[in-house]
Structures are given as structure tokens and as C-alpha cells.
Design a protein around this motif. Structure first.
Motif, PDB file in Angstrom:
ATOM      1  N   ASN A   1       6.342  11.368 -10.617  1.00  0.00           N
ATOM      2  CA  ASN A   1       6.531  11.244 -12.064  1.00  0.00           C
ATOM      3  C   ASN A   1       7.854  10.516 -12.273  1.00  0.00           C
ATOM      4  OD1 ASN A   1       4.206  12.731 -12.801  1.00  0.00           O
ATOM      5  ND2 ASN A   1       5.308  14.628 -12.374  1.00  0.00           N
ATOM      6  N   TYR A   2       7.882   9.572 -13.193  1.00  0.00           N
ATOM      7  CA  TYR A   2       9.082   8.812 -13.533  1.00  0.00           C
ATOM      8  C   TYR A   2       9.695   8.102 -12.321  1.00  0.00           C
ATOM      9  CZ  TYR A   2       8.445  12.367 -17.098  1.00  0.00           C
ATOM     10  OH  TYR A   2       7.892  13.222 -18.013  1.00  0.00           O
ATOM     11  N   PRO A   3       8.883   7.353 -11.562  1.00  0.00           N
ATOM     12  CA  PRO A   3       9.429   6.679 -10.378  1.00  0.00           C
ATOM     13  C   PRO A   3      10.425   5.583 -10.750  1.00  0.00           C
ATOM     14  CG  PRO A   3       7.206   5.913 -10.810  1.00  0.00           C
ATOM     15  CD  PRO A   3       7.474   7.031 -11.787  1.00  0.00           C
ATOM     16  N   ASN A   4      11.444   5.464  -9.931  1.00  0.00           N
ATOM     17  CA  ASN A   4      12.453   4.415 -10.090  1.00  0.00           C
ATOM     18  C   ASN A   4      12.728   3.849  -8.705  1.00  0.00           C
ATOM     19  OD1 ASN A   4      14.493   2.740 -10.963  1.00  0.00           O
ATOM     20  ND2 ASN A   4      16.008   4.370 -11.101  1.00  0.00           N
ATOM     21  N   GLN A   5      12.343   2.583  -8.491  1.00  0.00           N
ATOM     22  CA  GLN A   5      12.464   1.959  -7.176  1.00  0.00           C
ATOM     23  C   GLN A   5      13.560   0.907  -7.176  1.00  0.00           C
ATOM     24  OE1 GLN A   5       8.880   0.099  -5.692  1.00  0.00           O
ATOM     25  NE2 GLN A   5       9.978  -0.930  -4.059  1.00  0.00           N
ATOM     26  N   SER A   6      14.322   0.872  -6.082  1.00  0.00           N
ATOM     27  CA  SER A   6      15.305  -0.198  -5.894  1.00  0.00           C
ATOM     28  C   SER A   6      14.579  -1.449  -5.426  1.00  0.00           C
ATOM     29  CB  SER A   6      16.351   0.216  -4.856  1.00  0.00           C
ATOM     30  OG  SER A   6      15.765   0.280  -3.568  1.00  0.00           O
TER      31      SER A   6
ATOM     32  N   LEU B   1       0.833  -1.209   0.000  1.00  0.00           N
ATOM     33  CA  LEU B   1       0.000   0.000   0.000  1.00  0.00           C
ATOM     34  C   LEU B   1       0.868   1.261   0.000  1.00  0.00           C
ATOM     35  CD1 LEU B   1      -2.857   1.312   0.308  1.00  0.00           C
ATOM     36  CD2 LEU B   1      -2.488   1.176   2.778  1.00  0.00           C
ATOM     37  N   ILE B   2       1.879   1.293   0.831  1.00  0.00           N
ATOM     38  CA  ILE B   2       2.762   2.463   0.928  1.00  0.00           C
ATOM     39  C   ILE B   2       3.537   2.667  -0.373  1.00  0.00           C
ATOM     40  CG2 ILE B   2       4.724   3.497   2.169  1.00  0.00           C
ATOM     41  CD1 ILE B   2       1.959   3.228   3.721  1.00  0.00           C
ATOM     42  N   ILE B   3       4.124   1.604  -0.895  1.00  0.00           N
ATOM     43  CA  ILE B   3       4.928   1.701  -2.125  1.00  0.00           C
ATOM     44  C   ILE B   3       4.041   2.091  -3.309  1.00  0.00           C
ATOM     45  CG2 ILE B   3       6.417   0.440  -3.739  1.00  0.00           C
ATOM     46  CD1 ILE B   3       7.676   1.083  -0.945  1.00  0.00           C
ATOM     47  N   ASP B   4       2.853   1.493  -3.404  1.00  0.00           N
ATOM     48  CA  ASP B   4       1.936   1.859  -4.490  1.00  0.00           C
ATOM     49  C   ASP B   4       1.599   3.345  -4.423  1.00  0.00           C
ATOM     50  OD1 ASP B   4       1.961  -0.759  -5.347  1.00  0.00           O
ATOM     51  OD2 ASP B   4      -0.099  -1.208  -4.733  1.00  0.00           O
ATOM     52  N   GLY B   5       1.385   3.868  -3.223  1.00  0.00           N
ATOM     53  CA  GLY B   5       1.099   5.289  -3.065  1.00  0.00           C
ATOM     54  C   GLY B   5       2.241   6.162  -3.545  1.00  0.00           C
ATOM     55  N   PHE B   6       3.474   5.753  -3.233  1.00  0.00           N
ATOM     56  CA  PHE B   6       4.635   6.510  -3.703  1.00  0.00           C
ATOM     57  C   PHE B   6       4.727   6.460  -5.218  1.00  0.00           C
ATOM     58  CE2 PHE B   6       6.416   7.107   0.456  1.00  0.00           C
ATOM     59  CZ  PHE B   6       7.194   8.232   0.278  1.00  0.00           C
ATOM     60  N   GLN B   7       4.539   5.269  -5.778  1.00  0.00           N
ATOM     61  CA  GLN B   7       4.630   5.126  -7.236  1.00  0.00           C
ATOM     62  C   GLN B   7       3.636   6.049  -7.947  1.00  0.00           C
ATOM     63  OE1 GLN B   7       6.885   3.441  -8.835  1.00  0.00           O
ATOM     64  NE2 GLN B   7       7.664   1.949  -7.399  1.00  0.00           N
ATOM     65  N   GLU B   8       2.436   6.184  -7.375  1.00  0.00           N
ATOM     66  CA  GLU B   8       1.407   7.023  -7.989  1.00  0.00           C
ATOM     67  C   GLU B   8       1.685   8.513  -7.810  1.00  0.00           C
ATOM     68  OE1 GLU B   8      -2.478   5.867  -6.623  1.00  0.00           O
ATOM     69  OE2 GLU B   8      -2.163   3.783  -7.223  1.00  0.00           O
ATOM     70  N   SER B   9       2.368   8.887  -6.745  1.00  0.00           N
ATOM     71  CA  SER B   9       2.575  10.310  -6.466  1.00  0.00           C
ATOM     72  C   SER B   9       3.787  10.897  -7.188  1.00  0.00           C
ATOM     73  CB  SER B   9       2.728  10.539  -4.962  1.00  0.00           C
ATOM     74  OG  SER B   9       3.944   9.981  -4.497  1.00  0.00           O
TER      75      SER B   9
END
Length: 186
Positions: free
Chosen positions: A106-111, A96-104
């Protein structure tokens, strides 16, 4: 007058030469403690839901902690019809937390999301970079499951300062410690 000027100049030079590795230990409501860089100061304007908020605006370094009870999480899942997507455990909470970050962002890049244990709590750690309102930002994120609560530790800076602060951010994420079992909050 010249001696005073030299004395003040010497003090300023000595302060600027400190290593920046000094820490301060912060305890919040007898629920948890966290070690953060000593150069950070307490603020109250970063996030309305945060129980801890520190920053150094000139250095562009920020830290917050959001904590909530497992009962609060369950209620939020039910009220928002999210129980089919997220479970009320560390897996569902972190998703839930990570999905929220991904949506907020632009151009997300996650390790990679790292499963670990931090001070006897199951934890998931990751970094995410992206753009918010035209600003390139780098976040270090820790998500933890305590006895009765979930915790999010977020440290962030400008992407251009990522390498300057990455080790400090990691140290913060590994320092969260739940102090005692909290009361069940309705």
C-alpha cells in the motif's frame, strides 16, 4: 559474588559497544556467496522460495535471496501467459519483480532503478517503501542476471529504521557473487 557480577556486566557492556560492522560470508549450494552483517542468524520462515534467509528480529533487519534458472523463468512466463509483458532477460525479470512489489504494497514509493554491474553480473538496484498489513516497511532490492540464473536479493527493515541500516543494505546488494556457472535445470 560481586566480582563475578562486575565481570559479567563488563562483558555485556563490551558486547554492546561493538561497531556492528562485522560481516559473515555465506555460500549457498556452491552457486553464490553474499556478505551480510554478523548479527544476523539463519532462519527458514521468511520466504518459502528463498535459498538464503537471515534475520535479527529484535533489530527488525531481514535478508533473503531467491534464485531461479532462466529456464524456470521462461516456463513461468509461458504458463502464466506473460510473454507479451515480460521478456526473459534482466529487463523483463526486473520489471516482473518490481511490478510484484508495487502490487503487494500500500502506498508504494520507489527510488530510481539503477542499472549497474555487480561482480561481473548485470544488475538493477532500487529501494521501495510502503505499507504491508499496517506496517511501514523499507526494502533494498537487487536483481541480477547470472550465467544461467536470476537472483533477487531483498533486505528490509521498518521505515523508521531505514537510515540506521541503509548502508548495510547497500553493502549486501553489492556483495552478491556468482561462484560458478550452474547446471541447466529442467
Amino acid at each position: 559474588m560481586r566480582k563475578i557480577f562486575i565481570f559479567i556486566l563488563a562483558i555485556l557492556l563490551l558486547q554492546s559497544c561493538t561497531s556492528g560492522d562485522e560481516e559473515q560470508f555465506v555460500t549457498v549450494d556452491n552457486k553464490y556467496s553474499l556478505s551480510i552483517p554478523a548479527f544476523l542468524t539463519k532462519v527458514s520462515n521468511l520466504n518459502n522460495d528463498a535459498s538464503l534467509q537471515y534475520q535479527h528480529a529484535w533489530k527488525e533487519f531481514y535478508v533473503i535471496v531467491i534464485d531461479e534458472t532462466k529456464k524456470e523463468m521462461q516456463r513461468a512466463l509461458v504458463e502464466n501467459n506473460l510473454t507479451d509483458y515480460y521478456s526473459n532477460n534482466i529487463e523483463g525479470y526486473s520489471k516482473l519483480i518490481i511490478d510484484g512489489f508495487q502490487e503487494s504494497l500500500n502506498y508504494p514509493n520507489q527510488s530510481e532503478l539503477v542499472d549497474t554491474t555487480v561482480n561481473n553480473m548485470p544488475a538493477k538496484l532500487t529501494t521501495i517503501s510502503g505499507t504491508v498489513e499496517g506496517i511501514d516497511v523499507f526494502y533494498s532490492i537487487g536483481i541480477y542476471e547470472g550465467e544461467d540464473r536470476y537472483y533477487q536479493v531483498l533486505a528490509w527493515t521498518l521505515t523508521s529504521k531505514k537510515y540506521s541500516y541503509k548502508s548495510k543494505m547497500e553493502k549486501i546488494l553489492y556483495s552478491l557473487k556468482e561462484l560458478k556457472a550452474t547446471e541447466n535445470v529442467q
